[in-house]
Design a protein around this motif. Structure first.
Motif, PDB file in Angstrom:
ATOM      1  N   VAL A   1      47.173  52.302  -4.583  1.00  0.00           N
ATOM      2  CA  VAL A   1      47.387  51.144  -5.443  1.00  0.00           C
ATOM      3  C   VAL A   1      47.990  51.562  -6.779  1.00  0.00           C
ATOM      4  O   VAL A   1      48.499  50.729  -7.509  1.00  0.00           O
ATOM      5  CB  VAL A   1      46.077  50.356  -5.672  1.00  0.00           C
ATOM      6  N   LYS A   2      47.948  52.832  -7.092  1.00  0.00           N
ATOM      7  CA  LYS A   2      48.435  53.303  -8.389  1.00  0.00           C
ATOM      8  C   LYS A   2      49.800  53.955  -8.323  1.00  0.00           C
ATOM      9  O   LYS A   2      50.393  54.228  -9.342  1.00  0.00           O
ATOM     10  CB  LYS A   2      47.423  54.260  -9.001  1.00  0.00           C
ATOM     11  N   GLY A   3      50.331  54.251  -7.139  1.00  0.00           N
ATOM     12  CA  GLY A   3      51.683  54.778  -7.039  1.00  0.00           C
ATOM     13  C   GLY A   3      51.782  56.160  -6.442  1.00  0.00           C
ATOM     14  O   GLY A   3      50.801  56.740  -6.004  1.00  0.00           O
ATOM     15  N   ILE A   4      53.010  56.660  -6.414  1.00  0.00           N
ATOM     16  CA  ILE A   4      53.306  57.961  -5.829  1.00  0.00           C
ATOM     17  C   ILE A   4      54.076  58.819  -6.825  1.00  0.00           C
ATOM     18  O   ILE A   4      54.714  58.322  -7.745  1.00  0.00           O
ATOM     19  CB  ILE A   4      54.107  57.835  -4.519  1.00  0.00           C
ATOM     20  N   GLU A   5      54.020  60.112  -6.571  1.00  0.00           N
ATOM     21  CA  GLU A   5      54.717  61.094  -7.382  1.00  0.00           C
ATOM     22  C   GLU A   5      55.214  62.172  -6.446  1.00  0.00           C
ATOM     23  O   GLU A   5      54.518  62.535  -5.492  1.00  0.00           O
ATOM     24  CB  GLU A   5      53.750  61.678  -8.411  1.00  0.00           C
ATOM     25  N   GLY A   6      56.428  62.684  -6.675  1.00  0.00           N
ATOM     26  CA  GLY A   6      56.952  63.721  -5.797  1.00  0.00           C
ATOM     27  C   GLY A   6      58.166  64.397  -6.387  1.00  0.00           C
ATOM     28  O   GLY A   6      58.443  64.285  -7.575  1.00  0.00           O
ATOM     29  N   GLU A   7      58.896  65.090  -5.525  1.00  0.00           N
ATOM     30  CA  GLU A   7      60.062  65.852  -5.956  1.00  0.00           C
ATOM     31  C   GLU A   7      61.201  65.692  -4.963  1.00  0.00           C
ATOM     32  O   GLU A   7      60.984  65.663  -3.760  1.00  0.00           O
ATOM     33  CB  GLU A   7      59.697  67.334  -6.058  1.00  0.00           C
ATOM     34  N   ILE A   8      62.400  65.589  -5.508  1.00  0.00           N
ATOM     35  CA  ILE A   8      63.632  65.599  -4.716  1.00  0.00           C
ATOM     36  C   ILE A   8      64.359  66.879  -5.096  1.00  0.00           C
ATOM     37  O   ILE A   8      64.481  67.215  -6.278  1.00  0.00           O
ATOM     38  CB  ILE A   8      64.506  64.371  -5.024  1.00  0.00           C
ATOM     39  N   ARG A   9      64.836  67.581  -4.095  1.00  0.00           N
ATOM     40  CA  ARG A   9      65.538  68.842  -4.330  1.00  0.00           C
ATOM     41  C   ARG A   9      66.884  68.786  -3.630  1.00  0.00           C
ATOM     42  O   ARG A   9      66.955  68.486  -2.436  1.00  0.00           O
ATOM     43  CB  ARG A   9      64.706  69.991  -3.775  1.00  0.00           C
ATOM     44  N   PHE A  10      67.951  69.088  -4.375  1.00  0.00           N
ATOM     45  CA  PHE A  10      69.298  69.118  -3.823  1.00  0.00           C
ATOM     46  C   PHE A  10      69.887  70.510  -3.968  1.00  0.00           C
ATOM     47  O   PHE A  10      69.775  71.121  -5.028  1.00  0.00           O
ATOM     48  CB  PHE A  10      70.222  68.160  -4.581  1.00  0.00           C
ATOM     49  N   ASP A  11      70.507  70.975  -2.915  1.00  0.00           N
ATOM     50  CA  ASP A  11      71.384  72.138  -2.999  1.00  0.00           C
ATOM     51  C   ASP A  11      72.788  71.575  -3.148  1.00  0.00           C
ATOM     52  O   ASP A  11      73.233  70.794  -2.311  1.00  0.00           O
ATOM     53  CB  ASP A  11      71.312  73.006  -1.744  1.00  0.00           C
ATOM     54  N   ILE A  12      73.451  71.932  -4.220  1.00  0.00           N
ATOM     55  CA  ILE A  12      74.828  71.497  -4.451  1.00  0.00           C
ATOM     56  C   ILE A  12      75.718  72.643  -4.001  1.00  0.00           C
ATOM     57  O   ILE A  12      75.595  73.762  -4.492  1.00  0.00           O
ATOM     58  CB  ILE A  12      75.060  71.182  -5.939  1.00  0.00           C
ATOM     59  N   ASP A  13      76.584  72.353  -3.036  1.00  0.00           N
ATOM     60  CA  ASP A  13      77.485  73.397  -2.567  1.00  0.00           C
ATOM     61  C   ASP A  13      78.927  72.934  -2.705  1.00  0.00           C
ATOM     62  O   ASP A  13      79.191  71.797  -3.050  1.00  0.00           O
ATOM     63  CB  ASP A  13      77.156  73.822  -1.134  1.00  0.00           C
ATOM     64  N   GLY A  14      79.854  73.843  -2.493  1.00  0.00           N
ATOM     65  CA  GLY A  14      81.271  73.513  -2.589  1.00  0.00           C
ATOM     66  C   GLY A  14      81.814  73.496  -4.001  1.00  0.00           C
ATOM     67  O   GLY A  14      82.861  72.901  -4.261  1.00  0.00           O
ATOM     68  N   LEU A  15      81.122  74.143  -4.943  1.00  0.00           N
ATOM     69  CA  LEU A  15      81.595  74.132  -6.321  1.00  0.00           C
ATOM     70  C   LEU A  15      82.939  74.835  -6.481  1.00  0.00           C
ATOM     71  O   LEU A  15      83.683  74.545  -7.415  1.00  0.00           O
ATOM     72  CB  LEU A  15      80.558  74.778  -7.244  1.00  0.00           C
ATOM     73  N   ASP A  16      83.284  75.718  -5.549  1.00  0.00           N
ATOM     74  CA  ASP A  16      84.573  76.399  -5.618  1.00  0.00           C
ATOM     75  C   ASP A  16      85.739  75.427  -5.385  1.00  0.00           C
ATOM     76  O   ASP A  16      86.887  75.748  -5.647  1.00  0.00           O
ATOM     77  CB  ASP A  16      84.629  77.581  -4.664  1.00  0.00           C
ATOM     78  N   PHE A  17      85.439  74.207  -4.925  1.00  0.00           N
ATOM     79  CA  PHE A  17      86.435  73.152  -4.752  1.00  0.00           C
ATOM     80  C   PHE A  17      87.153  72.850  -6.079  1.00  0.00           C
ATOM     81  O   PHE A  17      88.329  72.493  -6.095  1.00  0.00           O
ATOM     82  CB  PHE A  17      85.737  71.883  -4.231  1.00  0.00           C
ATOM     83  N   PHE A  18      86.467  72.993  -7.200  1.00  0.00           N
ATOM     84  CA  PHE A  18      87.014  72.625  -8.501  1.00  0.00           C
ATOM     85  C   PHE A  18      87.985  73.658  -9.066  1.00  0.00           C
ATOM     86  O   PHE A  18      88.795  73.354  -9.925  1.00  0.00           O
ATOM     87  CB  PHE A  18      85.881  72.402  -9.513  1.00  0.00           C
ATOM     88  N   LYS A  19      87.913  74.893  -8.601  1.00  0.00           N
ATOM     89  CA  LYS A  19      88.736  75.983  -9.165  1.00  0.00           C
ATOM     90  C   LYS A  19      90.239  75.706  -9.093  1.00  0.00           C
ATOM     91  O   LYS A  19      90.928  75.855 -10.101  1.00  0.00           O
ATOM     92  CB  LYS A  19      88.400  77.305  -8.464  1.00  0.00           C
TER      93      LYS A  19
END
Length: 138
Positions: free
Chosen positions: A89-107
């Motif tokens: 009744v009071k809510g939830i708490e948690g974590e979202i985790r992302f791996d960001i890949d492909g950053l070499d696309f910007f070079k």
């Protein structure tokens, strides 16, 4: 960006019914990957898509910075799954985790740096605050 994990647990806290995001960690792991971790809370526990026809619920914008000018780029949005078996009744708490890949696309585009922004939509349509990663070199 690849969704890696979503975890949550019961808490004895009162949270607002609108989701709230908070940055926990951002670090560049290599020239092509980074890690973005954020915490979330939601008072009524209605985080996550339920059906295959539901639209994405984590909306992402990528900003590239070239010669000091920020430009928004199209990004893939994500479907955070339903957080199950932890509703209180009071809510939830948690974590979202992302791996960001492909950053070499910007070079090849000679981008100086980038940053990501994102927000979460719950099933009631409530929009969380917008979080941003720090600006980082690519």
């Amino acid at each position: 960006m690849t969704l890696v994990s979503l975890a949550s647990c019961k808490k004895d806290k009162d949270f607002p019914t609108t989701p709230v995001l908070k940055n926990r960690e951002f670090k560049k792991l290599s020239t092509s990957t980074a890690l973005w971790r954020m915490g979330f809370t939601d008072g009524d526990g209605d985080i996550g898509v339920e059906n295959a026809s539901d639209t994405a619920n984590f909306i992402v914008t990528i900003y590239s910075i070239k010669n000091g000018v920020d430009s928004a780029m199209d990004a893939q949005n994500y479907r955070i799954p339903v957080v199950e078996n932890i509703r209180t009744v009071k809510g939830i708490e948690g974590e979202i985790r992302f791996d960001i890949d492909g950053l070499d696309f910007f070079k090849p585009a000679k981008i100086d740096s980038v940053y990501y922004e994102g927000y979460l939509l719950d099933r009631a349509g409530n929009k969380s605050n917008v979080l941003a990663t720090p600006k980082f070199d690519v």
